[in-house]
Design an enzyme around this catalytic site. Sequence first.
Site, PDB file in Angstrom:
ATOM      1  CE  LYS A 124       4.028 -30.907 -11.567  1.00  0.00           C
ATOM      2  NZ  LYS A 124       4.464 -31.989 -12.464  1.00  0.00           N
ATOM      3  CG  ASN A 149       9.034 -32.437  -9.899  1.00  0.00           C
ATOM      4  OD1 ASN A 149      10.193 -32.037  -9.746  1.00  0.00           O
ATOM      5  ND2 ASN A 149       8.741 -33.708 -10.090  1.00  0.00           N
ATOM      6  CB  SER A 195      -1.828 -38.283  -5.452  1.00  0.00           C
ATOM      7  OG  SER A 195      -0.481 -38.691  -5.205  1.00  0.00           O
TER       8      SER A 195
END
Length: 474
Positions: A305, A326, A256
């Site tokens: 998601k 999301n 990330s």
Amino acid sequence: MGSNQVWKHSVMVCAAITTHQYVSAEQIVNGMHQAKAEGADIVELRLDCITNFHSHHDLKIILQNKPLPVLIVNRPKWEGGLYEGDENKRLEALQLAVELSADFIDVELKAASCLPTLVEHMRNHNSHGKIIVSCYVDGTTPPHEVLLQLVELMQATGADIIKLVTLAADITEIKRIFSLFLYCQVPLIAYSVGERGLISQLLSPKFGGFFVYGSLAGNPIPGLPSLDSIQEAYKLEHVNADTKVFGLISKPVSHSRGPILHNPSFKDVNYNGIYVPMFVDDLKKFFSTYPSPDFSGFSVGIPYKEEVLRFCDEVHPLAQSIGAVNTIIRRPRDGKLVGYNTDCEAAITAIEDALIDRAKSLACAVFGEAQPFKELVNFQPEKGAILANATPVGMHPNTDRIPVAEATLEDYRLVFDAVYTPRRTRLLNEADAAGAITVAGVEMFLRQAIGQFNLFTGLEAPEEFMREIVLSKF
């Protein structure tokens, strides 16, 4: 010893020096200088990890040339370390470290009977060092009551600081670590190791932790943030009890880039928040374990998601129609989890900016044909089609893959790749070579992050500031 209120915000960043990479005391000193340059306040040095360790020779070089305060550890094998020799000699090395002005000495709870001798040794040598009594728990994190008993045992030794380390098998176990700070009467270092334990480091200042551990550049350690990320992204010196927590729920999560975008952006608008990676295995357990309003919002990544819709109390109509969320915020007035999708608009607007007319018609209505993913390699598009890759194919570390047959790329007028690590994927490079207009995933990432920031904070995102970060660091 001061009260909890006095020391809980004075968190120190400790560099864990993995001495396996050093073959001499001089190289260890170089490693300490590197730690200082990367922003560490203190270094932890494991004597039991030094090959061919000679206490008098090596400790003199290390402690007489230290650029930072040093925490000396000589971990025995029965506590998960490497030392297998005579116990008296192990303790003699710690006593020598006291004589040479080590700043902190780590003693295991099981060896705490030696504390009076060490304290007397400190007094005789006018040492201002502090004693840390530590306990490393094997296996999964025990129940809260067991952890609390260990804390009480360590406090009873009279140590200046106590340290408790567990192995996190699930991120939900970290809540037991955070709860210990409420009961501790002396400075406490408490965390879980492993990738699922990362938030035990990053959120430690919020709950009153004494140390935060970080890893040196080029030597990543699972579960530890890098010293660079602590300085550049997280800025943990600003984290306090009132800090709101946001994070990416994903599995895996180490890829990330959200923290290096959201955290500086919070600071830019003076918002007291922190954004952290959250390695989640079980959504139901996660949301039931962290219901606090302090956990104010979440980004949702692969593979959750679609599944996460079941755990939202309300879902925005766009997210409901897409069937994917999301972004989640915990609504302040009632604590309900509300799901949104900022990906869709971000993708469409990114494509629109590159190819207006075709993208607008795509945004209004899509009359397409569903194809199994495995059949895409045989799919032949119409001339002038748009390709939007919304899969993780091509993401680091598997950067050599593309989701379609390379020969078909010349038929696409525009190719959009939602993957943003790496910034220029193989798909984009191949499409560019084939003559297509290309849109990188970082543009979508930026736009969806702006939407998330607005939802997280209720403030207007600093768009130009965020764009500068993406352009310079992605």
